[in-house]
Design a protein around this motif. Structure first.
Motif, PDB file in Angstrom:
ATOM      1  N   PHE A  17       0.831  -1.201   0.000  1.00  0.00           N
ATOM      2  CA  PHE A  17       0.000   0.000   0.000  1.00  0.00           C
ATOM      3  C   PHE A  17       0.867   1.253   0.000  1.00  0.00           C
ATOM      4  O   PHE A  17       0.599   2.212  -0.728  1.00  0.00           O
ATOM      5  N   PHE A  22      -1.615  -1.056  -5.019  1.00  0.00           N
ATOM      6  CA  PHE A  22      -2.897  -1.294  -4.357  1.00  0.00           C
ATOM      7  C   PHE A  22      -3.507  -2.651  -4.701  1.00  0.00           C
ATOM      8  O   PHE A  22      -4.129  -3.289  -3.855  1.00  0.00           O
ATOM      9  N   CYS A  49      -7.740   0.447  -0.446  1.00  0.00           N
ATOM     10  CA  CYS A  49      -7.133  -0.078  -1.675  1.00  0.00           C
ATOM     11  C   CYS A  49      -8.101   0.010  -2.850  1.00  0.00           C
ATOM     12  O   CYS A  49      -7.708   0.352  -3.970  1.00  0.00           O
ATOM     13  N   SER A  99      -4.869   7.563   2.399  1.00  0.00           N
ATOM     14  CA  SER A  99      -3.810   6.555   2.465  1.00  0.00           C
ATOM     15  C   SER A  99      -2.817   6.870   3.574  1.00  0.00           C
ATOM     16  O   SER A  99      -1.651   6.551   3.493  1.00  0.00           O
TER      17      SER A  99
END
Length: 274
Positions: A17, A22, A49, A99
């Motif tokens: 990640f 992803f 993701c 993220s």
């Protein structure tokens, strides 16, 4: 998968990640989700993701579940971002869709735990219950219906209009019961046929069954139209599940094999009862 293995797998997913890989992260998280279904510390990173790999619809569904079930603050934030105008999302950039360091933060303090066994098994138990109910009602109706005598009386009434036609209620009851029974079988046959050729759209039994049930009903109604109905049903299924020509043929063959075997096995007790 024990606690150490799950932690190692999760760390690997997190590394993917961080590197903006992803799809690779999601593949590992899917394995963790199968091992520990319903865990928010797996589902939330999965949503992250999905959001970052151009799967906003799947991300929204996962976030909706997290908000409804856990009132998850991160899922709320991600859901807000996903509901932003497309041009704003483009400005944010894929890698910026939530993220941050919240990726699986719950795993830092506690090992993964799966949802309760009963809760996990509920969709399966419900499906089996529906199937048994449909079969039992069909069995009872068929065992009480004297097909031979009814057909003889019906033919005689057609030949000789003076002879009164018997009550059609048992016939309508049989038709309705048969439709419900065949629809239920069709749902399960379609699910296992699609699973056999690996074309199910979701990684969740309940979601896949709902999808299969809807399209099975639609196709079952279409097949009452001779030839064209069957062709239309196959085309619709092919387009919905994005099947190649080869997989479409394979799916049709597998479906008919499963349907034939299941119908034979389920009709066998009726023949013995008669």
């Amino acid at each position: 998968m024990d606690a150490l293995q799950s932690k190692a797998a999760f760390d690997q997913a997190e590394q993917h990640f961080r590197n903006n890989e992803f799809d690779a992260a999601l593949q590992i998280l899917n394995q963790l989700n199968r091992a520990f279904p319903g865990n928010k510390d797996v589902l939330y990173p999965m949503a992250q993701c999905m959001a970052n790999s151009n799967r906003p619809d799947d991300a929204r569904k996962t976030c909706d579940f997290l908000v409804q079930r856990f009132d998850h603050p991160g899922a709320k934030k991600l859901l807000t971002q996903l509901q932003s105008p497309p041009n704003l999302l483009a400005d944010l950039g894929l890698g910026n869709l939530d993220s941050g360091p919240s990726f699986g933060a719950g795993l830092k303090n506690a090992p993964l735990e799966s949802a309760g066994r009963f809760e996990e098994a509920t969709p399966y138990l419900l499906s089996v219950g529906i199937f048994i109910g449909a079969y039992v009602q069909y069995f009872l109706v068929m065992s009480q219906f004297d097909t031979e005598s009814y057909l003889e009386e019906l033919v005689e009434s057609i030949r000789n209009p003076v002879v009164p036609t018997s009550d059609l209620t048992p016939l309508f009851r049989l038709i309705l019961s048969g439709f419900v029974f065949n629809y239920t079988i069709g749902c399960f046959v379609s699910y296992f046929a699609l699973k056999t050729v690996s074309t199910l759209l979701h990684d969740d039994f309940a979601d896949d069954m709902k999808d299969v049930a809807l399209y099975t009903l639609f196709c079952l109604l279409l097949v009452f139209i001779p030839v064209l109905g069957w062709i239309a049903a196959i085309v619709i299924v092919r387009n919905h599940y994005e099947l190649s020509g080869r997989k479409t043929v394979l799916l049709v063959i597998v479906w008919f094999v499963y349907k034939g075997v299941s119908t034979f096995l389920l009709e066998l007790p009726l023949g013995l009862a008669a």
